[in-house]
Every structure is written in C-alpha cells, then in structure tokens.
Design an enzyme around this catalytic site. Structure first.
Site, PDB file in Angstrom:
ATOM      1  N   HIS A  59       3.456  13.304 -12.893  1.00 54.68           N
ATOM      2  CA  HIS A  59       2.701  12.719 -11.795  1.00 54.68           C
ATOM      3  C   HIS A  59       1.734  11.603 -12.209  1.00 54.68           C
ATOM      4  O   HIS A  59       1.675  10.563 -11.561  1.00 54.68           O
ATOM      5  CB  HIS A  59       1.921  13.829 -11.080  1.00 54.68           C
ATOM      6  CG  HIS A  59       1.565  13.515  -9.674  1.00 54.68           C
ATOM      7  ND1 HIS A  59       1.347  14.478  -8.719  1.00 54.68           N
ATOM      8  CD2 HIS A  59       1.368  12.344  -9.031  1.00 54.68           C
ATOM      9  CE1 HIS A  59       1.052  13.917  -7.563  1.00 54.68           C
ATOM     10  NE2 HIS A  59       1.056  12.617  -7.732  1.00 54.68           N
ATOM     11  N   SER A  83       2.609   5.070  -0.919  1.00 52.00           N
ATOM     12  CA  SER A  83       1.678   4.416   0.017  1.00 52.00           C
ATOM     13  C   SER A  83       2.091   2.976   0.284  1.00 52.00           C
ATOM     14  O   SER A  83       1.277   2.055   0.196  1.00 52.00           O
ATOM     15  CB  SER A  83       0.235   4.462  -0.497  1.00 52.00           C
ATOM     16  OG  SER A  83      -0.273   5.770  -0.446  1.00 52.00           O
ATOM     17  N   PRO A  84       3.378   2.719   0.607  1.00 54.49           N
ATOM     18  CA  PRO A  84       3.838   1.337   0.794  1.00 54.49           C
ATOM     19  C   PRO A  84       3.200   0.637   1.985  1.00 54.49           C
ATOM     20  O   PRO A  84       3.203  -0.592   2.042  1.00 54.49           O
ATOM     21  CB  PRO A  84       5.347   1.505   0.994  1.00 54.49           C
ATOM     22  CG  PRO A  84       5.496   2.879   1.549  1.00 54.49           C
ATOM     23  CD  PRO A  84       4.462   3.691   0.835  1.00 54.49           C
ATOM     24  N   LEU A  85       2.644   1.399   2.906  1.00 62.33           N
ATOM     25  CA  LEU A  85       1.991   0.799   4.073  1.00 62.33           C
ATOM     26  C   LEU A  85       0.479   0.716   3.900  1.00 62.33           C
ATOM     27  O   LEU A  85      -0.232   0.330   4.813  1.00 62.33           O
ATOM     28  CB  LEU A  85       2.330   1.596   5.337  1.00 62.33           C
ATOM     29  CG  LEU A  85       3.826   1.724   5.637  1.00 62.33           C
ATOM     30  CD1 LEU A  85       4.057   2.577   6.872  1.00 62.33           C
ATOM     31  CD2 LEU A  85       4.459   0.348   5.825  1.00 62.33           C
ATOM     32  N   GLY A  86      -0.004   1.096   2.716  1.00 63.97           N
ATOM     33  CA  GLY A  86      -1.432   0.992   2.439  1.00 63.97           C
ATOM     34  C   GLY A  86      -2.181   2.299   2.465  1.00 63.97           C
ATOM     35  O   GLY A  86      -3.399   2.320   2.278  1.00 63.97           O
ATOM     36  N   GLY A  87      -1.494   3.405   2.695  1.00 66.27           N
ATOM     37  CA  GLY A  87      -2.153   4.700   2.713  1.00 66.27           C
ATOM     38  C   GLY A  87      -2.394   5.204   4.120  1.00 66.27           C
ATOM     39  O   GLY A  87      -2.272   4.467   5.103  1.00 66.27           O
ATOM     40  N   TYR A 114       0.186  18.508  -3.559  1.00 66.03           N
ATOM     41  CA  TYR A 114       0.015  18.144  -2.155  1.00 66.03           C
ATOM     42  C   TYR A 114      -0.345  19.397  -1.358  1.00 66.03           C
ATOM     43  O   TYR A 114       0.502  20.073  -0.780  1.00 66.03           O
ATOM     44  CB  TYR A 114       1.273  17.482  -1.603  1.00 66.03           C
ATOM     45  CG  TYR A 114       1.583  16.139  -2.225  1.00 66.03           C
ATOM     46  CD1 TYR A 114       0.635  15.461  -2.995  1.00 66.03           C
ATOM     47  CD2 TYR A 114       2.824  15.541  -2.064  1.00 66.03           C
ATOM     48  CE1 TYR A 114       0.915  14.239  -3.573  1.00 66.03           C
ATOM     49  CE2 TYR A 114       3.116  14.308  -2.641  1.00 66.03           C
ATOM     50  CZ  TYR A 114       2.160  13.672  -3.396  1.00 66.03           C
ATOM     51  OH  TYR A 114       2.451  12.460  -3.974  1.00 66.03           O
TER      52      TYR A 114
END
Length: 285
Positions: free
Chosen positions: A127, A207-211, A53
C-alpha cells in the site's frame, strides 16, 4: 464496456474504487451493495479495496468484507478481479499509520484472504512505503506471497520511479501494476505513469477526480474541464476520466463511488472520445 489489461487479466477500462463505502461519511450497507451491483451490471470487472479501508479500530477490513458480500450475492461476482492492499493501518482516530514489515504484510494477506473468501487474492499491492523498513524487504514479502500462490498478481502503490524499477526487479519482472494518485489537482505522478507506459505495467490512478471532497468541484476549479464537458454535454468528471484514458493504454482509473449514479457516470467515460485539441487543453491545466 471497453477493456484494458492488468498483467494477463483483461479488466474493465475503469474500475470501482470502493474506499468511500467504508470510511468516514460512508453510506448504509444497502446503498453500498446497490452501488457495487450497479457497477457489475454495467460491466465493471475490477474493484479496488484495502484492509485499511474502514472507519473504526475494531472493523479492520470492513471494505473487503463488504465487497465479498456484494460479489457473493451477484451472478457476475465471480468475474471480478479484486485488488486489495496491505501495509497501511487506521488506528480508529482518523489517522493513517504504516507497517511495511514482512511479518505484517504476510499476516495482513492471510486476513484479507479470509475476509474475501478466496484461496488466492487476484491482485495484492503493497500500500505505501514504510520509511522504517527497507523497501526491498517489504516488496520481498509480496514476492514470497506470489511464489507461495497466496496471490495471483503483485502490485505496488504510492511508489516513485526508482521504487517501481526496484520492485519489478525484486519480483523478477512480475510487477503488474502501480497505483498512484493522479488527478487534475495532483499531477506529480506523471513520471511514474510514463515509466509504466514504457514498461507495460498497468497504472491505476487513485482519487482520479480529486478525492471525495473535491470531485464535485472539478468543473468549477478547472475551467477547461467544464468547457470540454459543455461541448460534449457530459459531466466534467466524465471528461476527466476520458482524459486519463487517453494518456496511455496502461491507465486504468479507479474512481471512488458510493452511489450507483456516480459510478455509472464515471463508466460512461470509456465511450467519450476527446479531440487532440481538447486533450492538449486539459494537459495544460
């Protein structure tokens, strides 16, 4: 803050995904530190990062260094489980590459230890599978790190059911987490979630909200989330995380954030109770 478990460690039911604070479009350091500190003040005890990251080629581990600085400058920093990862690389041109070789993973872990300033990493995750390296060899390196005390818990990311079972066997039943992509837009990891539920392994949706680019569009892209959100007077994003939490007690979402207000809205999902009818409506999306 409601809690869940990763291995034997109790963590906040929602963690902080720190990637947006280090890649392209990242905020200045002051806002990132404020975001992490706001999460800690609200009860977050799980932060997800990775050595990959970062944005530029000469700043590998930017996110780990940022987190270490934030935790060292806050009274609650010592109570946080930092989950980092190795095996992914960013050459600095915006692309992502792989190196799942045992030598790289062990070297990467040593570098992460130095950046985080710890004697042992709380949760270390492979990863992403590297097709050039047998999966058993990559996971075997993580097992060695666990046996050597370099890491306290072991996890894997971006794995299929066969790899989950294989990793747990190689680790001698010590696999504590699987981190896969799951969101209203990406549902193909639900078999892995069901397997983790069966085995009692924590499932960390990334990314649970879509990224980063799609999170703000959740309500407009998926009408049921907007309808349920309107009923409760909350954001569609909060509904999305509450829906994930309702799927299984092993789910610990790690929504990304780079603003204090964003992570605080996400954390409020732990107090949002959806009806069975609402969950069924969202499941049908």
């Amino acid at each position: 803050m409601h809690t869940r478990r990763i291995g034997e460690v109790e963590v906040s039911a929602i963690g902080l995904g720190a990637m947006p604070m280090s890649i392209e479009g990242r905020p200045d350091e002051a806002r990132s530190l404020a975001t992490i500190h706001a999460a800690l003040d609200a009860g977050v005890t799980l932060i997800d990062t990775a050595d990959a990251y970062h944005r530029d080629a000469d700043e590998v581990g930017h996110n780990e260094t940022l987190i270490a600085k934030a935790l060292a400058s806050h009274d609650l920093g010592k109570d946080v489980l930092v989950a980092t990862k190795g095996g992914h690389l960013r050459p600095g041109d915006g692309s992502w590459t792989l190196d799942g070789s045992p030598r790289h993973l062990k070297d990467a872990c040593e570098a992460s230890l130095r950046r985080l300033g710890v004697e042992a990493i709380g949760l270390y995750q492979f990863h992403r599978p590297d097709p050039r390296v047998p999966y058993a060899e990559s996971v075997g390196a993580v097992r060695d790190l666990l046996d050597e005390g370099k890491i306290r818990m072991a996890g894997i990311s971006n794995a299929n059911p066969e790899q989950i079972r294989q990793a747990n066997e190689i680790l001698g039943g010590r696999l504590v987490s699987v981190q896969n992509q799951l969101s209203p837009a990406f549902r193909s990891s639900e078999p892995e979630l069901r397997l983790c539920d069966e085995l009692g392994i924590a499932f960390l949706p990334w990314s649970p909200l879509g990224g980063i680019s799609r999170a703000r569009e959740l309500g407009s892209a998926y009408a049921p989330f907007a309808r349920v959100a309107e009923t409760h007077g909350v954001s569609p994003q909060r509904v999305c995380l509450a829906w994930m939490l309702a799927k299984s007690p092993v789910v610990v979402p790690i929504p990304g954030a780079s603003r204090p207000e964003t992570i605080l809205d996400s954390l409020a999902a732990t107090d949002l109770v959806l009806t069975g009818e609402e969950i069924a409506e969202l499941d049908a999306v």
